[in-house]
Design a protein around this motif. Structure first.
Motif, PDB file in Angstrom:
ATOM      1  N   GLY A 198      32.007 -13.625  45.476  1.00 50.17           N
ATOM      2  CA  GLY A 198      32.248 -14.201  46.801  1.00 50.17           C
ATOM      3  C   GLY A 198      31.045 -14.994  47.282  1.00 50.17           C
ATOM      4  O   GLY A 198      31.180 -16.125  47.780  1.00 50.17           O
ATOM      5  N   ALA A 227      34.642 -19.364  40.178  1.00 54.53           N
ATOM      6  CA  ALA A 227      34.167 -18.098  40.739  1.00 54.53           C
ATOM      7  C   ALA A 227      35.307 -17.385  41.466  1.00 54.53           C
ATOM      8  O   ALA A 227      35.475 -16.165  41.335  1.00 54.53           O
ATOM      9  CB  ALA A 227      32.995 -18.348  41.687  1.00 54.53           C
ATOM     10  N   LEU A 263      19.829 -18.714  51.188  1.00 58.00           N
ATOM     11  CA  LEU A 263      20.651 -17.820  50.368  1.00 58.00           C
ATOM     12  C   LEU A 263      19.898 -17.317  49.138  1.00 58.00           C
ATOM     13  O   LEU A 263      20.416 -16.504  48.373  1.00 58.00           O
ATOM     14  CB  LEU A 263      21.960 -18.523  49.990  1.00 58.00           C
ATOM     15  N   ALA A 312      35.525  -6.768  49.181  1.00 59.71           N
ATOM     16  CA  ALA A 312      34.131  -7.056  48.821  1.00 59.71           C
ATOM     17  C   ALA A 312      33.928  -8.553  48.624  1.00 59.71           C
ATOM     18  O   ALA A 312      32.913  -9.110  49.056  1.00 59.71           O
ATOM     19  CB  ALA A 312      33.767  -6.301  47.543  1.00 59.71           C
ATOM     20  N   TYR A 313      34.903  -9.219  48.004  1.00 62.30           N
ATOM     21  CA  TYR A 313      34.815 -10.670  47.794  1.00 62.30           C
ATOM     22  C   TYR A 313      34.719 -11.389  49.144  1.00 62.30           C
ATOM     23  O   TYR A 313      33.867 -12.262  49.343  1.00 62.30           O
ATOM     24  CB  TYR A 313      36.033 -11.154  47.009  1.00 62.30           C
ATOM     25  N   ALA A 314      35.598 -11.015  50.073  1.00 61.93           N
ATOM     26  CA  ALA A 314      35.592 -11.649  51.399  1.00 61.93           C
ATOM     27  C   ALA A 314      34.255 -11.412  52.100  1.00 61.93           C
ATOM     28  O   ALA A 314      33.724 -12.315  52.758  1.00 61.93           O
ATOM     29  CB  ALA A 314      36.751 -11.110  52.245  1.00 61.93           C
ATOM     30  N   GLY A 340      31.421 -10.981  50.621  1.00 63.35           N
ATOM     31  CA  GLY A 340      30.439 -11.836  49.941  1.00 63.35           C
ATOM     32  C   GLY A 340      30.490 -13.257  50.463  1.00 63.35           C
ATOM     33  O   GLY A 340      29.447 -13.874  50.739  1.00 63.35           O
ATOM     34  N   VAL A 341      31.691 -13.805  50.608  1.00 63.38           N
ATOM     35  CA  VAL A 341      31.846 -15.153  51.158  1.00 63.38           C
ATOM     36  C   VAL A 341      31.281 -15.190  52.588  1.00 63.38           C
ATOM     37  O   VAL A 341      30.553 -16.121  52.970  1.00 63.38           O
ATOM     38  CB  VAL A 341      33.328 -15.583  51.158  1.00 63.38           C
ATOM     39  N   ALA A 368      27.434 -15.101  52.650  1.00 64.27           N
ATOM     40  CA  ALA A 368      26.875 -16.406  52.285  1.00 64.27           C
ATOM     41  C   ALA A 368      27.084 -17.409  53.411  1.00 64.27           C
ATOM     42  O   ALA A 368      26.212 -18.240  53.695  1.00 64.27           O
ATOM     43  CB  ALA A 368      27.521 -16.904  50.998  1.00 64.27           C
ATOM     44  N   ASP A 369      28.232 -17.335  54.062  1.00 67.38           N
ATOM     45  CA  ASP A 369      28.505 -18.228  55.195  1.00 67.38           C
ATOM     46  C   ASP A 369      27.474 -18.033  56.299  1.00 67.38           C
ATOM     47  O   ASP A 369      26.972 -18.999  56.876  1.00 67.38           O
ATOM     48  CB  ASP A 369      29.906 -17.946  55.723  1.00 67.38           C
ATOM     49  N   HIS A 402      30.908 -18.135  45.131  1.00 68.41           N
ATOM     50  CA  HIS A 402      31.916 -19.111  45.549  1.00 68.41           C
ATOM     51  C   HIS A 402      31.428 -19.880  46.779  1.00 68.41           C
ATOM     52  O   HIS A 402      31.460 -21.120  46.805  1.00 68.41           O
ATOM     53  CB  HIS A 402      33.235 -18.402  45.866  1.00 68.41           C
ATOM     54  N   ALA A 403      30.958 -19.138  47.787  1.00 71.45           N
ATOM     55  CA  ALA A 403      30.499 -19.776  49.024  1.00 71.45           C
ATOM     56  C   ALA A 403      29.297 -20.677  48.750  1.00 71.45           C
ATOM     57  O   ALA A 403      29.181 -21.768  49.324  1.00 71.45           O
ATOM     58  CB  ALA A 403      30.144 -18.712  50.058  1.00 71.45           C
ATOM     59  N   ASP A 404      28.413 -20.242  47.867  1.00 71.11           N
ATOM     60  CA  ASP A 404      27.248 -21.048  47.510  1.00 71.11           C
ATOM     61  C   ASP A 404      27.684 -22.386  46.910  1.00 71.11           C
ATOM     62  O   ASP A 404      27.138 -23.435  47.252  1.00 71.11           O
ATOM     63  CB  ASP A 404      26.390 -20.271  46.498  1.00 71.11           C
TER      64      ASP A 404
END
Lengths: 382, 382
Positions: B353, B335, A271, A349-351, A353-354, A357-358, B356-358
Motif C-alpha cells: 500500500g 503493486a 516518505l 493493512a493495504y488501505a 499503507g496507502v 503514505a498519503d 502503491h501510494a509512493d
C-alpha cells in the motif's frame, strides 16, 4: 505590520484595548509592556474560563460552539502566558515563573488532547474518502473539545460526567458506505482506536478541570490579572533584546532545516523511512516541530512588543504550514500504528499503507508550503 | 534546432548521413524526404537486426550490452517507420501501409515487454529500498531484453532457448536483507510475480523472433530500404500539412490535460481513487499516455522534415516526463495487483500500500515535470 498607538486612551487604538500591550515611554518597550500583556492575557484566560462554565453548564456531554470557542480561548491565553514567561524570564520572579510554566503547559496540553484525537480522526477519514474517490460530507464530523463538554462542571460533577463518552463523533455508517471494503475497514479500525483515545482524553480533561491542581492554576492566573511579579531590577528594562533572542533562536532553527530540498516539489523525502521498522514519529520531523514552537514564541514576543495587531502574513502562512506538518505527521503515525493491530485483514493493512503514505505526502507538501512562505520575504525585525 | 544540410554528399552533414532525410528542392519538404527517411530507418532496422544476430549468437540466455543496444535500435526504427506511415498515410500505398503498421506494432510491442517487466521490478525494488531508508546498489539489477538473449537465434534455436529463463535478475537476498520484514516480503512477492511475467515475455519474444511472421516483417522492411511505395499522385506533395496535423493532434490533446492542477505542486490528484475498487490502470492516466504517443509522432514527423538533428530540448524533457509517468503508473498498478494476492500477510499488504501510494506520488511528480517542461516555451512550429 501596523503598530498599536502608544496612547492607551486613544479611541483609534482598536476595539479591544485591554489586549493591546502599551509600549513604555519614549517608544522603547519596557517591562511595563510585558506586565500589561500578561495582565491582558490573564484577564482573557479568566473571561474564557467564565464563558466556558456558563455555556458548558447546560449541556450534558457535548459542548456548543461557544464552549468550544471558550476552550480554545483558554488554551490560547495559557500558551501566551507560558510563552512570555519563557522569553522574558530574566525580568520575572524566577520562583513564581518556574512554578507557573509547567502548570500552564500541563493545562493546555491536557485540554488540547481530546481535540487533537478528534481532528486526527477527521483528517484520516477525509483522506480515506478522498482516496476512494468519494466525496466527504464536510459537516459530518463535529469536534467537541474536552474543555467544551467539561467546562460547565467543576470538582463535584466531573467524576460522574467522566463516565459518559462524547456523543458527537465522526461520520457514521452511511458515509462509510461509499468506501471500498479495505478503506471501510481501515476507517472503522481508526475510528475505534482514535475514539477510544479521545474518550480517555475526555475523561482526563474532565478530571483535570475538576482538580485542585487546576484551581491552583486558575487562582494564580487571577492574581496575575492584577499583579505581575516583575523583579525590581527589571523595572525599566528594555524588552527588545529578549524578543530578539527569541527571533534568533527561530532563525537559527530554520537555517538548520533542509529548506533547499523542501523547496523542490516532489523531493520524496518525507516518505523515506516510511517502511522502516522504527515506530512513529519520524525523527526527520522533529526539527520542524521545534521550529513550530519557536515560531510561536517569536509571534508571542512580537505581540508583547507591538500589541495584538494582525500578525505578519508571512509568519501566519509559515505557522499554518507547520501546523499542517504536525497534523499530517501525527495522522501518518496513527495510520502506521493501526496497521500494527494484530489479526487485521490484508485489505485493511493495504488501505492503511496507502493512507500512511498519503499523509507523509502531506508532510512533504507542508514543508514545501513552509519554504514558500518563509522565502517570500526577508525575516522581519522585531 | 539545427537543420541538416541539404546536400547529402556534404561531409559536414554528420557521422551518419544515411539517417538524414534530405528535404526536397527549394526548401519545401516533399514526399522525397519521406521516402529518404523511411529508407534510412529501414536500413537502420536491418543493421540493428544484423548486429543483434551477430552479438547475440554467442551468448546462452543473456545478452551483452551490444545485444541490448541492438534490440533497442530495432524497436526504435520500427516505431519510427510505423509512426511515419501513420502521419503521412495519404502519401503512401494504402494496402501496403495498412498491412505494415500492425506488424511493426506487434514486433516492437513484443520486444518491449520483457524489458518493461524488468524495468518495473527494478523501479519497485528501488522504491522499497528508498522507503526502508536503505541504499540500493545501483548496479545490482541487470536488464537483458528479450531480443537481447534471443537475437542470435532464429526459428530453429528459438524453441529450445525459450525453455531457459533469463538468468540475470533483480538483486538477490543480500540486498533485501536491509529491508524490513513487510518490505522484504513485498519485494519477494513482486520479484516472483514480475519475474514470472518477464520469463513469459522472454519466451514470447523468442518465439516471435523465430516466427515466419517476423521473417515476413523483416522481408518487407528489406524491400522498404530500397523502394518506398509513395503513391504517384503524391510525388511532389508538401509534407508540412501532414506534420502540422500531427502537431495539432498533440497540442489539442495537451490542451485537454488538467495542466493547471498539474502545475500546482502537491495537488494530491494522482492518488485520488488510490483505494477505489477499480483495477489498474487509473482512468485519469489515459489522456497522459495518449499525449505521450502523440508527442512521439510529432517528434518523428519533425525528424522526417528536418532530419535527426538533436531534438528540441523542450520536447525531450516533456517526453521524458511522460515516460516516467507511464512507468510509475504501471509500477503502481503492479503493486496494487500484488496486494490482491490471496493469503499474504498484513505487513506485506501494508508495504504494498505504501509502495502503491509512493508510485502514484511519482505519477503526480511526472505530471508536474511535464507541465514545467511544456510551459517553458511556446509550441514550436514544424
Amino acid at each position: 505590520m501596523a503598530q498599536r498607538h502608544l496612547d492607551p486612551t486613544d479611541p483609534t487604538a482598536g476595539p479591544s484595548p485591554q489586549l493591546a500591550a502599551p509600549p513604555g515611554q519614549g517608544g522603547t518597550p519596557t517591562a511595563d509592556a510585558l506586565a500589561g500583556y500578561l495582565r491582558a492575557q490573564a484577564t482573557e484566560f479568566l473571561r474564557a474560563l467564565r464563558l466556558h462554565r456558563e455555556t458548558g453548564a447546560g449541556s450534558a456531554g457535548n459542548g456548543t460552539q461557544e464552549t468550544v470557542d471558550a476552550a480554545r480561548a483558554l488554551r490560547r491565553s495559557a500558551r501566551r502566558i507560558s510563552g512570555s514567561l519563557h522569553t522574558f524570564r530574566p525580568l520575572l520572579d524566577p520562583d513564581w515563573s518556574e512554578g507557573m510554566r509547567p502548570e500552564l503547559a500541563w493545562l493546555s496540553g491536557t485540554l488540547a488532547l481530546e481535540h487533537a484525537y478528534a481532528a486526527r480522526l477527521e483528517r484520516l477519514l477525509q483522506a480515506l474518502h478522498r482516496l476512494s474517490g468519494a466525496t466527504f460530507p464536510a459537516q459530518a464530523v463535529a469536534m467537541p473539545t474536552a474543555g467544551a463538554s467539561a467546562g460547565g462542571r467543576t470538582a463535584g460533577a466531573a467524576r460522574a460526567a467522566a463516565a459518559a463518552p462524547p456523543t458527537a463523533g465522526p461520520p457514521a455508517a452511511p458515509e462509510r458506505g461509499t468506501l471500498t471494503v479495505g478503506a471501510a475497514k481501515a476507517g472503522a479500525l481508526l475510528e475505534r482506536q482514535l475514539t477510544l483515545a479521545r474518550t480517555r482524553a475526555h475523561s482526563t480533561a474532565l478530571q483535570a478541570l475538576g482538580s485542585s491542581r487546576f484551581h491552583a492554576v486558575a487562582d494564580k492566573v487571577a492574581v496575575l490579572a492584577s499583579e505581575v511579579p516583575i523583579v525590581p531590577a527589571a523595572a525599566g528594562a528594555d524588552l527588545r533584546p529578549h524578543a530578539a533572542a527569541a527571533e534568533e533562536r527561530l532563525t537559527d532553527a530554520v537555517t538548520a532545516l533542509p529548506l533547499v530540498t523542501a523547496g523542490h516539489p516532489y523531493n520524496a523525502e518525507a516518505l523515506i523511512h516510511g517502511l522502516s521498522p522504527e515506530p512513529a514519529p519520524h525523527p526527520q520531523d522533529a526539527p520542524w516541530h521545534q521550529v513550530r514552537l519557536l515560531l510561536r514564541l517569536h509571534r508571542y514576543a512580537r505581540e508583547v512588543l507591538h500589541g495584538e495587531a494582525p500578525a505578519d502574513i508571512r509568519l501566519l502562512g509559515a505557522g499554518q504550514a507547520l501546523n499542517r506538518h504536525r497534523d499530517a505527521s501525527e495522522a501518518a503515525a496513527a495510520a502506521a500504528a493501526a496497521a500494527r493491530t494484530p489479526r487485521i485483514a490484508p485489505a485493511t493493512a493495504y488501505a492503511l499503507g496507502v493512507l500512511h503514505a498519503d499523509q507523509r505526502h502531506e508532510v512533504e507538501a507542508a514543508r514545501f508550503a513552509f519554504q514558500q512562505s518563509w522565502q517570500k520575504h526577508p525575516v522581519g525585525t522585531v
